[in-house]
Design a protein around this motif. Structure first.
Motif, PDB file in Angstrom:
ATOM      1  N   ARG A 270       0.824  -1.206   0.000  1.00 19.30           N
ATOM      2  CA  ARG A 270       0.000   0.000   0.000  1.00 19.30           C
ATOM      3  C   ARG A 270       0.863   1.263   0.000  1.00 19.30           C
ATOM      4  NH1 ARG A 270      -4.528   1.521   4.663  1.00 19.30           N
ATOM      5  NH2 ARG A 270      -5.357   3.403   3.618  1.00 19.30           N
ATOM      6  N   ALA A 271       2.063   1.193   0.570  1.00 22.09           N
ATOM      7  CA  ALA A 271       2.928   2.372   0.680  1.00 22.09           C
ATOM      8  C   ALA A 271       3.295   2.940  -0.690  1.00 22.09           C
ATOM      9  CB  ALA A 271       4.195   2.017   1.457  1.00 22.09           C
ATOM     10  N   ILE A 272       3.330   2.092  -1.708  1.00 22.06           N
ATOM     11  CA  ILE A 272       3.687   2.565  -3.053  1.00 22.06           C
ATOM     12  C   ILE A 272       2.601   3.500  -3.578  1.00 22.06           C
ATOM     13  CG2 ILE A 272       4.095   1.839  -5.438  1.00 22.06           C
ATOM     14  CD1 ILE A 272       5.324  -0.756  -4.250  1.00 22.06           C
ATOM     15  N   GLY A 273       1.353   3.070  -3.497  1.00 24.81           N
ATOM     16  CA  GLY A 273       0.250   3.926  -3.922  1.00 24.81           C
ATOM     17  C   GLY A 273       0.112   5.170  -3.062  1.00 24.81           C
ATOM     18  N   GLN A 274       0.425   5.037  -1.785  1.00 27.16           N
ATOM     19  CA  GLN A 274       0.349   6.199  -0.894  1.00 27.16           C
ATOM     20  C   GLN A 274       1.400   7.256  -1.260  1.00 27.16           C
ATOM     21  OE1 GLN A 274       0.682   4.010   2.840  1.00 27.16           O
ATOM     22  NE2 GLN A 274      -1.422   4.583   3.368  1.00 27.16           N
TER      23      GLN A 274
END
Length: 296
Positions: free
Chosen positions: A192-196
């Motif tokens: 999820r950190a990539i999209g965030q």
């Protein structure tokens, strides 16, 4: 101050819709070139799950990824007004073979060509054809090679001749989003950190991130079960592990993130006809962060 400047940048032009051209016959691959399992039947026999690579696998993966980067660098020099995407596909096909590799897209689930060429409002999976590129277009070239039993995958969006400031800004911000997504990679972090990292940067500049498509695990399989969203998806809770390999390939749009598919079963376009751009690298998770594999 940064946000005000971003809002003052002109939006990309809405050009005439991209029209289908004639698609030439599938190009041949010599018998000595090692093929993936779907090359003849069109369907993979399954996929290998995403997991950390062994040292031997990583050695072969580096080879494939460097080759993909070489092909992309070579064919990008052909992008100019009047050149057809079919000509670029022929050049990519020849480059794959010269490096000893197979065009990963060729007959993958029946895809007819050796390259994806996505022009203007085409988000992804555009099929090369005899339509000439026009001055002011933007085009994404998506290269994947199967070499040493591994797939290497990368893409970039290029200006065709002189493009309007809004389109140039879209392309630049999309590249920045890729860089931010890569910077978010670290073992122990959720995907999820990539999209965030990507989605807020796109939004600050007035752009949207396509949600239907994302990055993917890659290696012995063209696509593994791993999906890498480029928007903030709370379902992306799986943790990154050192040794994992996957693509990050944000697709930004000047309008809605909604898309539709042409009746050819492949070409994906923005639902409102506004332009889209994409950049992609294949990434290795290291002990401390990320390494870009698709560089020469």
């Amino acid at each position: 101050m940064h946000d005000v400047a971003a809002r003052e940048v002109a939006q990309p032009v809405v050009s005439d819709p991209v029209l289908k051209g004639r698609v030439s016959p599938r190009l041949a691959v010599p018998a000595h070139i090692r093929r993936p399992d779907y090359a003849e039947r069109g369907r993979p026999r399954g996929f290998h799950p995403s997991r950390p690579f062994t040292d031997g696998e990583l050695l072969r993966m580096r080879h494939a990824c460097r080759a993909a980067a070489k092909v992309l660098d070579e064919i990008s020099a052909l992008v100019r007004p009047g050149v057809t995407t079919d000509v670029i596909d022929e050049a990519a096909h020849a480059a794959y073979l010269r490096l000893g590799g197979y065009p990963s897209t060729l007959n993958y689930h029946g895809y007819p060509k050796s390259l994806c060429t996505s022009v203007n409002e085409v988000v992804c999976h555009g099929i090369p054809d005899d339509r000439p590129l026009h001055d002011g277009d933007i085009v994404n070239l998506d290269v994947t090679i199967y070499l040493d039993g591994m797939h290497g995958d990368c893409s970039a969006t290029y200006a065709v001749g002189d493009i309007d400031p809004g389109s140039a800004h879209l392309v630049a911000v999309t590249r920045e989003c890729l860089e931010r997504g890569i910077a978010a990679v670290r073992p122990g972090r959720p995907f999820r950190a990539i999209g965030q990292a990507i989605e807020p940067h796109a939004a600050r500049h007035g752009f949207n991130v396509v949600r239907r498509y994302g990055g993917h695990g890659i290696g012995r399989s063209f696509h593994t079960e791993l999906h890498v969203p480029h928007h903030d998806d709370p379902r992306a809770t799986r943790l990154m592990e050192a040794g994992m390999v996957f693509t990050i390939e944000p697709m930004l749009t000047a309008g809605t993130f909604s898309v539709r598919e042409w009746d050819d079963g492949w070409t994906v376009v923005t639902a409102d006809g506004k332009r889209s751009a994409q950049f992609e690298h294949t990434i290795l998770v290291t002990e401390t962060g990320a390494e870009i594999l698709t560089i020469t």
